[in-house]
Design a protein around this motif. Structure first.
Motif, PDB file in Angstrom:
ATOM      1  N   PRO A  55       0.853  -1.193   0.000  1.00  0.00           N
ATOM      2  CA  PRO A  55       0.000   0.000   0.000  1.00  0.00           C
ATOM      3  C   PRO A  55       0.890   1.245   0.000  1.00  0.00           C
ATOM      4  CG  PRO A  55      -0.646  -1.538   1.749  1.00  0.00           C
ATOM      5  CD  PRO A  55       0.658  -2.010   1.200  1.00  0.00           C
ATOM      6  N   PRO A  84      -8.752  -6.374  -0.868  1.00  0.00           N
ATOM      7  CA  PRO A  84      -9.095  -7.283   0.224  1.00  0.00           C
ATOM      8  C   PRO A  84     -10.259  -6.655   0.980  1.00  0.00           C
ATOM      9  CG  PRO A  84      -7.107  -6.053   0.773  1.00  0.00           C
ATOM     10  CD  PRO A  84      -7.499  -5.661  -0.631  1.00  0.00           C
ATOM     11  N   SER A  86     -11.424  -5.588   3.837  1.00  0.00           N
ATOM     12  CA  SER A  86     -10.991  -5.298   5.190  1.00  0.00           C
ATOM     13  C   SER A  86     -11.787  -4.120   5.723  1.00  0.00           C
ATOM     14  CB  SER A  86      -9.512  -4.936   5.173  1.00  0.00           C
ATOM     15  OG  SER A  86      -9.194  -4.153   6.297  1.00  0.00           O
ATOM     16  N   TYR A  88     -10.864  -2.179   7.871  1.00  0.00           N
ATOM     17  CA  TYR A  88      -9.928  -1.082   8.072  1.00  0.00           C
ATOM     18  C   TYR A  88      -9.560  -0.398   6.754  1.00  0.00           C
ATOM     19  CZ  TYR A  88      -9.047  -2.564  12.864  1.00  0.00           C
ATOM     20  OH  TYR A  88      -9.171  -2.890  14.164  1.00  0.00           O
ATOM     21  N   SER A  89      -9.060  -1.236   5.807  1.00  0.00           N
ATOM     22  CA  SER A  89      -8.419  -0.659   4.636  1.00  0.00           C
ATOM     23  C   SER A  89      -9.364  -0.399   3.475  1.00  0.00           C
ATOM     24  CB  SER A  89      -7.301  -1.584   4.161  1.00  0.00           C
ATOM     25  OG  SER A  89      -7.839  -2.827   3.796  1.00  0.00           O
ATOM     26  N   ILE A  93      -8.393   2.323   0.262  1.00  0.00           N
ATOM     27  CA  ILE A  93      -7.836   1.845  -0.997  1.00  0.00           C
ATOM     28  C   ILE A  93      -8.769   2.155  -2.159  1.00  0.00           C
ATOM     29  CG2 ILE A  93      -7.088  -0.195  -2.267  1.00  0.00           C
ATOM     30  CD1 ILE A  93      -6.151  -1.271   0.486  1.00  0.00           C
ATOM     31  N   VAL A 147      -3.964  -4.977  -4.070  1.00  0.00           N
ATOM     32  CA  VAL A 147      -3.048  -4.522  -3.031  1.00  0.00           C
ATOM     33  C   VAL A 147      -2.199  -5.723  -2.615  1.00  0.00           C
ATOM     34  CG1 VAL A 147      -4.732  -4.920  -1.184  1.00  0.00           C
ATOM     35  CG2 VAL A 147      -2.876  -3.316  -0.830  1.00  0.00           C
ATOM     36  N   VAL A 149      -0.934  -7.789  -0.421  1.00  0.00           N
ATOM     37  CA  VAL A 149      -0.993  -8.209   0.976  1.00  0.00           C
ATOM     38  C   VAL A 149      -1.501  -9.642   1.031  1.00  0.00           C
ATOM     39  CG1 VAL A 149      -3.255  -7.082   1.121  1.00  0.00           C
ATOM     40  CG2 VAL A 149      -2.096  -7.756   3.196  1.00  0.00           C
TER      41      VAL A 149
ATOM     42  N   GLN B 176       1.483   1.106   7.429  1.00  0.00           N
ATOM     43  CA  GLN B 176       1.485   0.012   6.449  1.00  0.00           C
ATOM     44  C   GLN B 176       0.593  -1.130   6.927  1.00  0.00           C
ATOM     45  OE1 GLN B 176       3.100  -0.283   3.536  1.00  0.00           O
ATOM     46  NE2 GLN B 176       4.629   1.329   3.525  1.00  0.00           N
ATOM     47  N   PHE B 178      -1.768  -1.056   9.015  1.00  0.00           N
ATOM     48  CA  PHE B 178      -3.151  -0.598   9.024  1.00  0.00           C
ATOM     49  C   PHE B 178      -3.743  -0.641   7.620  1.00  0.00           C
ATOM     50  CE2 PHE B 178      -5.515   3.359   8.061  1.00  0.00           C
ATOM     51  CZ  PHE B 178      -6.731   2.985   8.585  1.00  0.00           C
ATOM     52  N   LYS B 179      -3.013  -0.068   6.665  1.00  0.00           N
ATOM     53  CA  LYS B 179      -3.517  -0.008   5.292  1.00  0.00           C
ATOM     54  C   LYS B 179      -3.649  -1.396   4.676  1.00  0.00           C
ATOM     55  CE  LYS B 179      -2.851   3.444   2.417  1.00  0.00           C
ATOM     56  NZ  LYS B 179      -2.123   4.343   1.487  1.00  0.00           N
ATOM     57  N   ALA B 180      -2.740  -2.291   5.061  1.00  0.00           N
ATOM     58  CA  ALA B 180      -2.765  -3.628   4.471  1.00  0.00           C
ATOM     59  C   ALA B 180      -3.776  -4.543   5.152  1.00  0.00           C
ATOM     60  CB  ALA B 180      -1.376  -4.247   4.530  1.00  0.00           C
ATOM     61  N   GLY B 181      -4.446  -4.039   6.187  1.00  0.00           N
ATOM     62  CA  GLY B 181      -5.449  -4.867   6.862  1.00  0.00           C
ATOM     63  C   GLY B 181      -4.858  -5.929   7.756  1.00  0.00           C
ATOM     64  N   ILE B 182      -3.559  -5.795   8.085  1.00  0.00           N
ATOM     65  CA  ILE B 182      -2.883  -6.817   8.880  1.00  0.00           C
ATOM     66  C   ILE B 182      -3.192  -6.649  10.368  1.00  0.00           C
ATOM     67  CG2 ILE B 182      -0.586  -7.622   9.609  1.00  0.00           C
ATOM     68  CD1 ILE B 182       0.287  -6.990   6.704  1.00  0.00           C
ATOM     69  N   GLU B 184      -5.887  -6.431  11.735  1.00  0.00           N
ATOM     70  CA  GLU B 184      -7.034  -7.259  12.119  1.00  0.00           C
ATOM     71  C   GLU B 184      -6.654  -8.606  12.715  1.00  0.00           C
ATOM     72  OE1 GLU B 184     -10.061  -7.501   8.820  1.00  0.00           O
ATOM     73  OE2 GLU B 184      -8.493  -6.261   7.963  1.00  0.00           O
TER      74      GLU B 184
END
Lengths: 306, 306
Positions: A55, A84, A86, A88-89, A93, A147, A149, B176, B178-182, B184
């Motif tokens: 990202p 994805p 998500s 959050y994201s 995106i 993205v 990930v 990063q 956060f944006k990548a949804g990791i 979670e």
């Protein structure tokens, strides 16, 4: 519109018919089957390019610049953007994608965004049929953007003819990609935002890293190209590098990629069905395994018998 | 050693028998089955902690510090380190693990490294039985450490009781993630190398990001803890945060995690078998799909029928 009319219009390259076909395929409806069969008969003409990267690397901006450059050359482009799902994201995106909408009025551009993720974290079973429809719709280029990930990064390399990895000079992106083993999936590498400090160093590090891997005289070393996507700089060189990789693959190599794409699609479908079976069998099956009452082998056999 | 003797010794907590059992399970040998059954009957006592994070975040150093702190408290610890099998990254990452070997002479510590990757990019089918054997071997803690790349990151969250995400103050790691949804997948977050500039900012950004997601009064907000793993600082707080999460899960939540682990194991096994079937069916199946001669649905049915 009947399914027959829809198929005829799809075959004729009608954009509205394509949009409708994509919606049917995305929903997994049986009425999409004849359309998919038509698509696959006609597939293999488009250059299917996967675009991935972390990202903030500027993937969407680069995809947008690729569209502009390809259109200037008179080539027709379809873009499938996969996010994805998500909480959050998601929003952030999708926001980046808005700029692509400026091509909406252009008949030679088709953009579709799928905010979906498969059961196993990668591309969903619905993504592949949509890709097949775009491939068979007569576009010169089909760009699949996701993205970078989790599994989606590995998946994208499995379903495209060529994979473009987008990195930036910031934060040791090159070294990270190298250490994480992501460089292996790249057929072409863009060091985007190349006007930022550290671009030269990133390029040098990437080239050094390429030399470390196993290789012989047939090894493809992903060309590393500097881009400033926001100004369209270096985009022509990305297109040229993709063409070089296409030449390197040859007809046999491309056929192999298409079979790999079909394999991926069938396997994703099989997994989804197994998931449905497991749901039908009830959570009890897994609870019994967890308690040690049922061997994993036996449970696997039960699922496979259906 | 007969299989019966081996099983008896494994049940008695013999370390050499465990090492042998792990080797059998890793090789996927049928003689591992009674051992796995014994393991699952006894499983569920250990705290199964997954440790993930990007390369260079200091995961291995933090795992090493966790071992030291847990041993100081008299707890027994098993570590399973999983590396993606990458010709590029393999060696480098294994190198980081060498420091853990200093615990080798300690009878209360068991470390095993699996340099394997599943067919789909995530944890291999062999990882899960090994995890089950460690879980059932009477350790207080079982730590599964993997480099946070591709599917392995998603997988680790699916197979552990608790997931510890290791970030650093460098290069906008928090943003990063956060944006990548990791974020979670994290139950506990360590901002490691917290003596570097930017640690406070990273913690603040992570806390702000947590507030953005969907949540209600039952939502678990992953505790964010500063650590300097190389000096053992903050490691006690990580352990405390894991205990808090365990309390939050409760017996019902933990049972759910164990069933999810069993589900993951069975599904991985099913996937591997399907892969074997597809190989037996010959690549022809996928080639026919790629040529549009066979519908994906029909191909999926063929595979499922075996």
């Amino acid at each position: 519109m009947t399914v027959q009319t829809l198929e005829a219009r799809y075959r004729a390259g009608d954009r509205r018919a394509l949009a409708r076909a994509v919606t049917l395929a995305e929903a997994g409806l049986p009425s999409a089957r004849p359309l998919l069969r038509a698509a696959r008969e006609r597939a293999g003409r488009a250059t299917v390019l996967g675009v991935t990267g972390s990202p903030g690397s500027g993937k969407s901006t680069l995809t947008d610049a690729l569209i502009a450059e390809l259109r200037a050359r008179g080539e027709r482009v379809a873009v499938l953007a996969v996010d994805p799902s998500s909480p959050y994201s998601g929003g952030a995106i999708l926001g980046d994608r808005i700029r692509m909408l400026r091509h909406h009025a252009d008949e030679g551009v088709f953009v579709r965004s799928l905010a979906s993720r498969g059961a196993l974290g990668g591309l969903s079973a619905q993504t592949l049929p949509v890709l097949a429809l775009l491939d068979g719709a007569g576009f010169d280029w089909v760009i699949l953007e996701t993205v970078g990930v989790g599994q989606s990064e590995v998946d994208i390399a499995a379903v495209c003819d060529h994979t473009l990895l987008v990195l930036t000079p910031a934060g040791g992106d090159g070294i990270q990609a190298f250490k994480a083993g992501i460089m292996e999936i790249a057929d072409v590498i863009a060091v985007n935002k190349a006007d930022l400090p550290g671009a030269e160093r990133t390029v040098r590090e990437l080239m050094a890293a390429q030399g470390l891997g196993w290789h012989d005289e047939h090894t493809w070393f992903a060309p590393i190209r500097r881009t400033v996507a926001s100004r369209g700089e270096g985009v022509d060189q990305i297109i040229e590098a993709v063409r070089q990789h296409r030449e390197h693959l040859g007809e046999t190599g491309l056929q192999g990629r298409r079979e790999r794409r079909a394999e991926f699609e069938v396997r994703t479908l099989v997994q989804e069905r197994l998931l449905q079976r497991a749901r039908a069998a009830g959570a009890d099956l897994y609870a019994r395994v967890a308690r040690g009452e049922l061997d994993t082998d036996v449970a696997a056999d039960e699922l496979l018998r259906g």
